[in-house]
Design a protein around this motif. Structure first.
Motif, PDB file in Angstrom:
ATOM      1  N   ASP A  12       0.862  -1.183   0.000  1.00  0.00           N
ATOM      2  CA  ASP A  12       0.000   0.000   0.000  1.00  0.00           C
ATOM      3  C   ASP A  12       0.901   1.237   0.000  1.00  0.00           C
ATOM      4  OD1 ASP A  12      -2.019   1.831   0.225  1.00  0.00           O
ATOM      5  OD2 ASP A  12      -2.264   1.534   2.383  1.00  0.00           O
ATOM      6  N   TRP A  13       1.553   1.468  -1.137  1.00  0.00           N
ATOM      7  CA  TRP A  13       2.615   2.475  -1.186  1.00  0.00           C
ATOM      8  C   TRP A  13       2.113   3.895  -1.000  1.00  0.00           C
ATOM      9  CZ3 TRP A  13       2.215   5.958  -5.215  1.00  0.00           C
ATOM     10  CH2 TRP A  13       1.428   5.572  -6.301  1.00  0.00           C
ATOM     11  N   GLN A  14       0.821   4.093  -1.316  1.00  0.00           N
ATOM     12  CA  GLN A  14       0.326   5.474  -1.241  1.00  0.00           C
ATOM     13  C   GLN A  14       0.290   6.016   0.181  1.00  0.00           C
ATOM     14  OE1 GLN A  14      -2.208   6.648  -4.526  1.00  0.00           O
ATOM     15  NE2 GLN A  14      -2.839   4.524  -4.688  1.00  0.00           N
ATOM     16  N   SER A  15       0.235   5.114   1.155  1.00  0.00           N
ATOM     17  CA  SER A  15       0.170   5.604   2.540  1.00  0.00           C
ATOM     18  C   SER A  15       1.534   5.589   3.241  1.00  0.00           C
ATOM     19  CB  SER A  15      -0.857   4.782   3.321  1.00  0.00           C
ATOM     20  OG  SER A  15      -0.447   3.438   3.330  1.00  0.00           O
ATOM     21  N   ILE A  16       2.585   5.193   2.515  1.00  0.00           N
ATOM     22  CA  ILE A  16       3.917   5.164   3.140  1.00  0.00           C
ATOM     23  C   ILE A  16       4.498   6.583   3.208  1.00  0.00           C
ATOM     24  CG2 ILE A  16       6.286   4.318   2.868  1.00  0.00           C
ATOM     25  CD1 ILE A  16       5.141   1.784   1.655  1.00  0.00           C
ATOM     26  N   SER A  17       5.064   6.933   4.352  1.00  0.00           N
ATOM     27  CA  SER A  17       5.601   8.284   4.540  1.00  0.00           C
ATOM     28  C   SER A  17       7.122   8.322   4.344  1.00  0.00           C
ATOM     29  CB  SER A  17       5.275   8.776   5.951  1.00  0.00           C
ATOM     30  OG  SER A  17       5.994   9.963   6.198  1.00  0.00           O
ATOM     31  N   MET A  18       7.570   9.342   3.655  1.00  0.00           N
ATOM     32  CA  MET A  18       9.003   9.537   3.419  1.00  0.00           C
ATOM     33  C   MET A  18       9.591  10.583   4.379  1.00  0.00           C
ATOM     34  SD  MET A  18       9.942   7.507   0.960  1.00  0.00           S
ATOM     35  CE  MET A  18       8.924   6.328   1.810  1.00  0.00           C
ATOM     36  N   LYS A  19       8.813  10.931   5.371  1.00  0.00           N
ATOM     37  CA  LYS A  19       9.187  12.014   6.275  1.00  0.00           C
ATOM     38  C   LYS A  19      10.541  11.783   6.957  1.00  0.00           C
ATOM     39  CE  LYS A  19       6.911  14.897   9.736  1.00  0.00           C
ATOM     40  NZ  LYS A  19       7.778  14.746  10.910  1.00  0.00           N
ATOM     41  N   GLN A  20      10.856  10.529   7.225  1.00  0.00           N
ATOM     42  CA  GLN A  20      12.096  10.266   7.959  1.00  0.00           C
ATOM     43  C   GLN A  20      13.350  10.602   7.141  1.00  0.00           C
ATOM     44  OE1 GLN A  20      11.499   5.717   8.029  1.00  0.00           O
ATOM     45  NE2 GLN A  20      13.710   5.951   8.282  1.00  0.00           N
ATOM     46  N   TYR A  21      13.175  10.743   5.832  1.00  0.00           N
ATOM     47  CA  TYR A  21      14.334  11.073   4.999  1.00  0.00           C
ATOM     48  C   TYR A  21      14.482  12.570   4.754  1.00  0.00           C
ATOM     49  CZ  TYR A  21      13.922   6.096   4.256  1.00  0.00           C
ATOM     50  OH  TYR A  21      13.826   4.743   4.469  1.00  0.00           O
ATOM     51  N   ARG A  22      13.491  13.302   5.240  1.00  0.00           N
ATOM     52  CA  ARG A  22      13.496  14.747   5.035  1.00  0.00           C
ATOM     53  C   ARG A  22      14.330  15.413   6.117  1.00  0.00           C
ATOM     54  NH1 ARG A  22       8.448  18.209   3.282  1.00  0.00           N
ATOM     55  NH2 ARG A  22       9.011  20.199   4.209  1.00  0.00           N
ATOM     56  N   VAL A  23      15.164  16.356   5.741  1.00  0.00           N
ATOM     57  CA  VAL A  23      15.975  17.084   6.722  1.00  0.00           C
ATOM     58  C   VAL A  23      15.158  18.284   7.192  1.00  0.00           C
ATOM     59  CG1 VAL A  23      18.115  18.355   7.139  1.00  0.00           C
ATOM     60  CG2 VAL A  23      18.109  16.363   5.586  1.00  0.00           C
ATOM     61  N   GLU A  24      14.830  18.323   8.465  1.00  0.00           N
ATOM     62  CA  GLU A  24      14.069  19.454   8.997  1.00  0.00           C
ATOM     63  C   GLU A  24      14.960  20.688   9.032  1.00  0.00           C
ATOM     64  OE1 GLU A  24      10.865  19.340   9.239  1.00  0.00           O
ATOM     65  OE2 GLU A  24      10.981  17.222   8.705  1.00  0.00           O
ATOM     66  N   PRO A  25      14.403  21.861   8.777  1.00  0.00           N
ATOM     67  CA  PRO A  25      15.211  23.085   8.764  1.00  0.00           C
ATOM     68  C   PRO A  25      15.997  23.255  10.062  1.00  0.00           C
ATOM     69  CG  PRO A  25      12.993  23.537   7.964  1.00  0.00           C
ATOM     70  CD  PRO A  25      12.988  22.122   8.453  1.00  0.00           C
ATOM     71  N   ASP A  26      17.208  23.771   9.917  1.00  0.00           N
ATOM     72  CA  ASP A  26      18.053  24.079  11.083  1.00  0.00           C
ATOM     73  C   ASP A  26      18.368  22.879  11.968  1.00  0.00           C
ATOM     74  OD1 ASP A  26      18.104  26.864  10.410  1.00  0.00           O
ATOM     75  OD2 ASP A  26      16.037  26.984  11.179  1.00  0.00           O
ATOM     76  N   THR A  27      18.517  21.696  11.353  1.00  0.00           N
ATOM     77  CA  THR A  27      19.013  20.581  12.159  1.00  0.00           C
ATOM     78  C   THR A  27      20.435  20.278  11.720  1.00  0.00           C
ATOM     79  OG1 THR A  27      17.931  19.090  10.612  1.00  0.00           O
ATOM     80  CG2 THR A  27      16.896  19.331  12.765  1.00  0.00           C
ATOM     81  N   LYS A  28      21.247  19.883  12.677  1.00  0.00           N
ATOM     82  CA  LYS A  28      22.639  19.575  12.381  1.00  0.00           C
ATOM     83  C   LYS A  28      22.692  18.141  11.870  1.00  0.00           C
ATOM     84  CE  LYS A  28      27.036  21.064  13.266  1.00  0.00           C
ATOM     85  NZ  LYS A  28      27.116  20.876  11.804  1.00  0.00           N
ATOM     86  N   VAL A  29      23.067  17.966  10.620  1.00  0.00           N
ATOM     87  CA  VAL A  29      23.089  16.628  10.023  1.00  0.00           C
ATOM     88  C   VAL A  29      24.465  15.991  10.202  1.00  0.00           C
ATOM     89  CG1 VAL A  29      22.931  15.357   7.843  1.00  0.00           C
ATOM     90  CG2 VAL A  29      21.319  17.209   8.328  1.00  0.00           C
ATOM     91  N   LYS A  30      24.476  14.762  10.761  1.00  0.00           N
ATOM     92  CA  LYS A  30      25.682  13.934  10.775  1.00  0.00           C
ATOM     93  C   LYS A  30      25.360  12.706   9.940  1.00  0.00           C
ATOM     94  CE  LYS A  30      29.083  14.289  12.658  1.00  0.00           C
ATOM     95  NZ  LYS A  30      30.274  14.929  11.994  1.00  0.00           N
ATOM     96  N   LEU A  31      26.032  12.571   8.817  1.00  0.00           N
ATOM     97  CA  LEU A  31      25.646  11.502   7.892  1.00  0.00           C
ATOM     98  C   LEU A  31      25.887  10.107   8.451  1.00  0.00           C
ATOM     99  CD1 LEU A  31      26.505  13.164   4.482  1.00  0.00           C
ATOM    100  CD2 LEU A  31      24.237  12.444   5.282  1.00  0.00           C
TER     101      LEU A  31
END
Ligand code: AMP
Ligand code: MG
Length: 284
Positions: A12-31
């Motif tokens: 049911d791909w239409q309800s899957i969220s990609m939010k976890q891959y989105r970088v929220e503004p002003d967050t310090k990213v450590k890859l």
């Protein structure tokens, strides 16, 4: 919401969220904290990925057709990755089947003398999408704070102020009607080694191998630092970055497809109203 598409994996791909891959503004990213092997959102086999991607391709085609027909929105897709990260493969597989009349790929390589004689956004601005168009940047203005920073092609004080300039440029594009979505294709050092080796061993891929890629590979940590700065400073509400787990090509394609579908669906596009009196037309 689009109509349901059958797929053999029955996801049911239409309800899957990609939010976890989105970088929220002003967050310090450590890859280090972003797993390039992650496959948590589409927990399926590689075999099941093909029909799923086909179903998503069909939906993306519909949305791109609508974008073109409506002629209102402009869509800019930015692809960034280290060598062998999969930018070309993404373009081939995710955009398979879209109407070439409405989609353009704009690659950005080493700047020409004319480009270097101008500010770094000059060549980029010219390639941004017009109404109804989608443009895919294969590399982008981000090279001007990536390779340019790592190789010291301009003084530090020059590249340092570019993050803010880029945010303002993208904000201007957004305010003028451009939807921007940016992808960093995240692979690790081992995966790059394998992919470079494949290029070296396969005569049909050798054209992609540049000896200079090895010098770039040797600077991997500096490039990761530069990417972390980009992701930390330039992911905004109007032009978000997504960090795509890209060691598995099939998973990378699914994530990018889904983000694009979600982004286009949020535009709530519709076909233009038909001409007055179409209901009375009789074709003889
Ligand atoms: P490719 O994507 O393999 O065709 O390679 C394009 C090359 O152009 C890469 O090595 C990039 O680092 C380089 N490149 C892109 N933009 C810039 C820039 N603004 N300054 C210097 N090199 C760049
Ligand atoms: Mg290359």
């Amino acid at each position: 919401m689009g109509k349901k598409h059958a797929n053999e994996a029955n996801v049911d791909w239409q309800s899957i969220s990609m939010k976890q891959y989105r970088v929220e503004p002003d967050t310090k990213v450590k890859l280090d904290n972003w797993d390039p092997n992650d496959k948590s959102q589409f927990d399926i086999s590689k075999d099941d990925a093909a029909p799923l991607l086909a179903a998503m391709n069909t939906r993306l085609e519909e949305l791109q057709e609508l974008l073109y027909a409506e002629g209102k929105h402009k869509v800019l897709v930015v692809l960034q990755a280290l060598d062998t990260g999969g930018k070309d493969g993404t373009i081939r597989h995710v955009f398979e089947g879209v109407n070439p009349a409405g989609v353009t790929v704009a690659p950005f390589g080493v700047p020409t003398a004319e480009e270097l004689a101008h500010d770094y956004l000059w060549r980029v601005h010219k390639r941004t999408p017009g109404r109804g168009q989608m443009v895919i940047f294969n590399r982008s203005h981000y090279e001007d704070v990536l390779v340019v920073r790592v190789e010291g092609l301009v003084p530090e004080k020059v590249w340092k102020r570019r993050y803010a300039q880029i945010n303002e440029f993208e904000q201007m594009l957004a305010e003028e009607g451009t939807t921007i979505v940016k992808f960093y294709l995240h692979i690790d050092l081992d995966e790059q080694k394998q992919r470079l080796q494949e290029r070296l061993d396969d005569p049909s891929k050798q054209w992609k191998f540049a000896i200079g890629d090895l010098a770039t590979r040797a600077k991997w940590p500096a490039y990761i630092d530069a990417y972390e700065a980009v992701l930390s400073k330039t992911s905004t509400t109007y032009a978000p970055w997504y960090v795509v787990p890209a060691n598995r090509k099939w998973y990378r394609n699914l994530v990018i497809s889904k983000v694009l579908i979600d982004t286009l669906e949020r535009l709530e596009m519709s076909y233009p109203a038909p001409e007055e009196g179409l209901d009375k037309v009789v074709i003889v």
